[in-house]
Design a protein around this motif. Structure first.
Motif, PDB file in Angstrom:
ATOM      1  N   ASP A 124      42.394  32.106  39.544  1.00 23.50           N
ATOM      2  CA  ASP A 124      43.568  32.821  40.071  1.00 23.50           C
ATOM      3  C   ASP A 124      44.773  31.900  40.219  1.00 23.50           C
ATOM      4  O   ASP A 124      45.896  32.266  39.862  1.00 23.50           O
ATOM      5  CB  ASP A 124      43.228  33.453  41.424  1.00 23.50           C
ATOM      6  CG  ASP A 124      42.580  34.827  41.278  1.00 23.50           C
ATOM      7  OD1 ASP A 124      42.714  35.423  40.195  1.00 23.50           O
ATOM      8  OD2 ASP A 124      41.939  35.291  42.236  1.00 23.50           O
TER       9      ASP A 124
ATOM     10  N   GLU B  17      50.849  35.910  36.522  1.00 23.63           N
ATOM     11  CA  GLU B  17      50.000  37.080  36.746  1.00 23.63           C
ATOM     12  C   GLU B  17      48.618  36.661  37.225  1.00 23.63           C
ATOM     13  O   GLU B  17      48.092  35.618  36.809  1.00 23.63           O
ATOM     14  CB  GLU B  17      49.872  37.897  35.453  1.00 23.63           C
ATOM     15  CG  GLU B  17      51.199  38.436  34.939  1.00 23.63           C
ATOM     16  CD  GLU B  17      51.023  39.291  33.695  1.00 23.63           C
ATOM     17  OE1 GLU B  17      49.865  39.637  33.370  1.00 23.63           O
ATOM     18  OE2 GLU B  17      52.032  39.612  33.042  1.00 23.63           O
ATOM     19  N   ARG B  18      48.019  37.497  38.074  1.00 24.25           N
ATOM     20  CA  ARG B  18      46.685  37.225  38.586  1.00 24.25           C
ATOM     21  C   ARG B  18      45.606  37.812  37.686  1.00 24.25           C
ATOM     22  O   ARG B  18      45.847  38.790  36.961  1.00 24.25           O
ATOM     23  CB  ARG B  18      46.507  37.853  39.977  1.00 24.25           C
ATOM     24  CG  ARG B  18      46.899  36.980  41.129  1.00 24.25           C
ATOM     25  CD  ARG B  18      46.425  37.559  42.437  1.00 24.25           C
ATOM     26  NE  ARG B  18      44.975  37.420  42.615  1.00 24.25           N
ATOM     27  CZ  ARG B  18      44.329  37.740  43.728  1.00 24.25           C
ATOM     28  NH1 ARG B  18      45.003  38.243  44.750  1.00 24.25           N
ATOM     29  NH2 ARG B  18      43.037  37.576  43.821  1.00 24.25           N
TER      30      ARG B  18
ATOM     31  N   TYR C  33      42.517  38.172  39.336  1.00 24.66           N
ATOM     32  CA  TYR C  33      41.672  38.730  40.407  1.00 24.66           C
ATOM     33  C   TYR C  33      40.226  38.224  40.322  1.00 24.66           C
ATOM     34  O   TYR C  33      39.279  38.963  40.540  1.00 24.66           O
ATOM     35  CB  TYR C  33      41.708  40.263  40.367  1.00 24.66           C
ATOM     36  CG  TYR C  33      43.099  40.816  40.548  1.00 24.66           C
ATOM     37  CD1 TYR C  33      43.656  40.963  41.806  1.00 24.66           C
ATOM     38  CD2 TYR C  33      43.881  41.147  39.433  1.00 24.66           C
ATOM     39  CE1 TYR C  33      44.955  41.445  41.972  1.00 24.66           C
ATOM     40  CE2 TYR C  33      45.176  41.624  39.584  1.00 24.66           C
ATOM     41  CZ  TYR C  33      45.693  41.773  40.859  1.00 24.66           C
ATOM     42  OH  TYR C  33      46.986  42.237  41.014  1.00 24.66           O
TER      43      TYR C  33
ATOM     44  N   SER D  16      36.857  39.643  42.137  1.00 23.91           N
ATOM     45  CA  SER D  16      35.752  40.033  41.278  1.00 23.91           C
ATOM     46  C   SER D  16      34.437  39.457  41.782  1.00 23.91           C
ATOM     47  O   SER D  16      33.421  40.163  41.846  1.00 23.91           O
ATOM     48  CB  SER D  16      36.016  39.552  39.838  1.00 23.91           C
ATOM     49  OG  SER D  16      34.919  39.838  39.007  1.00 23.91           O
TER      50      SER D  16
ATOM     51  N   HIS E  12      41.842  45.411  46.097  1.00 20.16           N
ATOM     52  CA  HIS E  12      42.510  45.493  44.795  1.00 20.16           C
ATOM     53  C   HIS E  12      41.869  46.592  43.944  1.00 20.16           C
ATOM     54  O   HIS E  12      40.649  46.791  43.992  1.00 20.16           O
ATOM     55  CB  HIS E  12      42.423  44.156  44.066  1.00 20.16           C
ATOM     56  CG  HIS E  12      43.018  43.011  44.843  1.00 20.16           C
ATOM     57  ND1 HIS E  12      44.355  42.915  45.123  1.00 20.16           N
ATOM     58  CD2 HIS E  12      42.424  41.913  45.405  1.00 20.16           C
ATOM     59  CE1 HIS E  12      44.577  41.813  45.812  1.00 20.16           C
ATOM     60  NE2 HIS E  12      43.428  41.187  46.004  1.00 20.16           N
TER      61      HIS E  12
ATOM     62  N   ALA F  70      40.067  48.761  38.490  1.00 19.31           N
ATOM     63  CA  ALA F  70      40.451  48.590  37.080  1.00 19.31           C
ATOM     64  C   ALA F  70      41.074  47.218  36.845  1.00 19.31           C
ATOM     65  O   ALA F  70      40.775  46.545  35.843  1.00 19.31           O
ATOM     66  CB  ALA F  70      41.422  49.690  36.665  1.00 19.31           C
ATOM     67  N   LEU F  71      41.938  46.779  37.776  1.00 18.97           N
ATOM     68  CA  LEU F  71      42.566  45.465  37.646  1.00 18.97           C
ATOM     69  C   LEU F  71      41.534  44.347  37.746  1.00 18.97           C
ATOM     70  O   LEU F  71      41.561  43.384  36.986  1.00 18.97           O
ATOM     71  CB  LEU F  71      43.634  45.273  38.731  1.00 18.97           C
ATOM     72  CG  LEU F  71      44.982  45.979  38.534  1.00 18.97           C
ATOM     73  CD1 LEU F  71      45.890  45.706  39.728  1.00 18.97           C
ATOM     74  CD2 LEU F  71      45.647  45.495  37.252  1.00 18.97           C
ATOM     75  N   VAL F  72      40.626  44.494  38.700  1.00 21.16           N
ATOM     76  CA  VAL F  72      39.603  43.464  38.911  1.00 21.16           C
ATOM     77  C   VAL F  72      38.682  43.371  37.702  1.00 21.16           C
ATOM     78  O   VAL F  72      38.377  42.270  37.219  1.00 21.16           O
ATOM     79  CB  VAL F  72      38.790  43.768  40.186  1.00 21.16           C
ATOM     80  CG1 VAL F  72      37.642  42.782  40.342  1.00 21.16           C
ATOM     81  CG2 VAL F  72      39.695  43.725  41.413  1.00 21.16           C
TER      82      VAL F  72
ATOM     83  N   ASP G 151      39.259  44.358  34.603  1.00 23.91           N
ATOM     84  CA  ASP G 151      39.990  43.885  33.429  1.00 23.91           C
ATOM     85  C   ASP G 151      40.214  42.369  33.500  1.00 23.91           C
ATOM     86  O   ASP G 151      40.045  41.656  32.509  1.00 23.91           O
ATOM     87  CB  ASP G 151      41.335  44.607  33.329  1.00 23.91           C
ATOM     88  CG  ASP G 151      42.082  44.242  32.053  1.00 23.91           C
ATOM     89  OD1 ASP G 151      41.566  44.520  30.965  1.00 23.91           O
ATOM     90  OD2 ASP G 151      43.191  43.684  32.162  1.00 23.91           O
ATOM     91  N   GLY G 152      40.574  41.878  34.695  1.00 22.54           N
ATOM     92  CA  GLY G 152      40.764  40.453  34.876  1.00 22.54           C
ATOM     93  C   GLY G 152      39.479  39.683  34.676  1.00 22.54           C
ATOM     94  O   GLY G 152      39.471  38.606  34.066  1.00 22.54           O
TER      95      GLY G 152
ATOM     96  N   ARG H 262      45.343  39.205  24.123  1.00 23.74           N
ATOM     97  CA  ARG H 262      45.724  39.338  25.525  1.00 23.74           C
ATOM     98  C   ARG H 262      46.902  38.426  25.868  1.00 23.74           C
ATOM     99  O   ARG H 262      47.856  38.847  26.535  1.00 23.74           O
ATOM    100  CB  ARG H 262      44.534  39.020  26.438  1.00 23.74           C
ATOM    101  CG  ARG H 262      43.511  40.133  26.550  1.00 23.74           C
ATOM    102  CD  ARG H 262      44.110  41.370  27.238  1.00 23.74           C
ATOM    103  NE  ARG H 262      44.583  41.083  28.576  1.00 23.74           N
ATOM    104  CZ  ARG H 262      43.880  41.297  29.680  1.00 23.74           C
ATOM    105  NH1 ARG H 262      42.667  41.816  29.596  1.00 23.74           N
ATOM    106  NH2 ARG H 262      44.385  41.031  30.866  1.00 23.74           N
TER     107      ARG H 262
END
Length: 530
Positions: free
Chosen positions: A185, A194-195, A197, A201, A213, A216-218, A220-221, A269
């Motif tokens: 992170d 950008e993080r 996460y 996770s 959080h 979906a963000l977690v 994907d990260g 990415r």
């Protein structure tokens, strides 16, 4: 008739004989060249096609055993090339001289196929191209606001981490997993803004209550982090396994294809992150203050936005970077940076917990410089006062160098140990052994930070010179100031606020050796400090 004779010749028996003849000729030529090579050094016997690849099941152990069995100078072979292993500090000095420029590796078809050779700074042997990337990379990390932003982000992320620990009831934890998440992170924010996460996770795998959080963000990260970390391991595969095996031997070919698909995903990415940031910057008025992350600095350098000015030796402005060049620099900053911060901090924690007198002296320094009443003790100026903590980091790097082998590939004739070596010779500087040489490091098996702290007890200047913690010569790590600051800050944040002890004080550190030394697991007990 002629065609029939050709067909008759290629009967199964004749084909077998022909294959056997070619194979025998290759093996004979291989060993003839090996036994008639100039400046022969002892070493394990290489095998045709694979060299000493079969010996690299445990790279760290193998290099230690080579020194024990063959001495401070020996040689191995992989990917068809001789590699001279040097395990004495005085002979490493020439390669690590600040004024010298030497390559890390020769041309590698595998690294080229993976998309890194000749780009960026790590695998770039063209001096002009290397210098171009190096200047942008370094200047992006030296912007006035970069370090302050990094420190601020680290404090916020550590507060989040502390909240997760409290939520879990301060149970026994795997510090390695938590700090790989934290480092991911931190480095992601300071490089791209950008993080990923990664802390959240890992927390989600440890608790029935999920982080705040969005899932979906977690997720994907987490996918992006795993793919990026895998790319580091894949680079070792492409470096050591030759093109014939990667392209034509079924099992290696399938592995290679899978790794290239992973590479494509990671590249896409990063390309998307760069494209979106360019678009946002283009939409801003020219007088808008830019972010302090590395990506923004690379995009706006030498443009009308003028975040940083990058010049040649003659003072001329270099042309701005394109997206592919920026991508390479981001990858080279994120992947090694994340690993080094997490691994070194785990090694530091292990050694501190194993040596109570070191821990006590460290806590005294932290509490003196950063009293409880202090509110601004995380600024860069205060962190630089941690002389003993810095000595702990250096001694940890001596005992457990994360980069335990430094590759160098000569660009001109070198004389080493009384031998003249032609341009194009590959050397491996064996730090894992050299850093414990009793002639240069008295009581070398003892963990003693005073080597880098007490001038009256040790020759501190000589120790700093021999350490080569961040490499050396013009190839020295450009992110060394950032890495050292982050490690010092994490020592303050953790040990000022928590009591940390090993779950099993008698258990050896769990290390896995790949391109770098990796801490597989570090179980600790952690409780708030009064």
């Amino acid at each position: 008739m002629i065609i029939q004779k050709i067909i008759d010749f290629f009967e199964i028996t004749n084909v077998f004989y022909l294959f056997f003849l070619i194979l025998a000729s290759y093996i004979f030529t291989f060993y003839y060249r090996y036994f008639t090579r100039p400046n022969p050094f002892p070493g394990p016997l290489p095998l045709p096609f694979i060299g000493n690849l079969h010996n690299l099941y445990d790279v760290k152990l193998f290099y230690e055993q080579c020194q024990q069995k063959y001495g401070d100078f020996c040689e191995i072979m992989f990917n068809g090339r001789r590699c001279i292993i040097i395990s004495r500090p005085e002979y490493m000095e020439k390669f690590l001289n600040p004024t010298s420029f030497s390559m890390r590796i020769s041309h590698s078809q595998g690294i080229d196929e993976l998309g890194f050779y000749g780009r960026g700074t790590i695998f770039n042997n063209d001096y002009k191209s290397w210098y171009y990337h190096r200047q942008f990379f370094t200047q992006a990390l030296l912007t006035p606001r970069f370090m302050d932003s990094a420190i601020s982000s680290t404090n916020k992320l550590f507060d989040e981490l502390s909240g997760y620990w409290q939520s879990l009831g301060m149970q026994k934890i795997n510090l390695s997993a938590w700090f790989h998440g934290l480092a991911n992170d931190i480095v992601s924010i300071v490089t791209t803004g950008e993080r990923v996460y990664a802390i959240a996770s890992y927390y989600n795998t440890q608790s029935v209550i999920k982080s705040e959080h969005p899932d979906a963000l977690v997720e994907d990260g987490n996918k992006f982090v795993k793919a990026s970390m895998k790319l580091v391991i894949d680079a070792l595969f492409f470096l050591l396994v030759g093109p014939f095996m990667r392209h034509y031997v079924p099992i290696f070919r399938n592995i290679s294809i899978s790794m290239l698909k992973n590479r494509d995903y990671v590249f896409e990415r990063f390309d998307m992150i760069i494209k979106n940031r360019r678009k946002k910057i283009d939409e801003l008025p020219l007088d808008t203050e830019m972010k302090s992350d590395m990506l923004t600095s690379l995009i706006t350098a030498n443009t009308s936005r003028n975040t940083i000015n990058v010049k040649t030796i003659d003072g001329e402005m270099l042309k701005p970077m394109n997206d592919e060049q920026i991508r390479t620099n981001l990858i080279e900053a994120i992947l090694p940076g994340t690993d080094i911060i997490a691994k070194v901090f785990c090694f530091i924690t292990y050694n501190i917990c194993k040596h109570p007198h070191v821990k006590q002296k460290m806590l005294l320094e932290i509490d003196t410089i950063f009293p409880k009443s202090s509110k601004n003790f995380h600024v860069s100026h205060d962190i630089s006062k941690l002389k003993y903590c810095k000595a702990i980091i250096k001694e940890t790097s001596r005992i457990l160098p994360t980069t335990y082998v430094i590759p160098r590939y000569t660009i001109e004739e070198y004389e080493i140990a009384g031998y003249k070596w032609p341009a194009g010779t590959l050397f491996h500087l064996n730090r894992i052994v050299a850093n414990k040489n009793p002639e240069f490091w008295p009581n070398s098996e003892i963990f003693d930070p005073d080597r880098f702290y007490d001038d009256n007890k040790y020759d501190k200047k000589m120790n700093d010179k021999n350490l080569a913690m961040f490499g050396g010569s013009q190839r020295i790590c450009p992110g060394r100031k950032f890495a050292m600051t982050e490690l010092l800050l994490l020592m303050v944040l953790v040990f000022k606020n928590y009591n940390v002890e090993l779950v099993n004080n008698n258990e050896p550190l769990k290390i896995k050796a790949g391109i770098t030394l990796n801490c597989k697991e570090l179980k600790v007990k952690i409780n708030p400090r009064n």
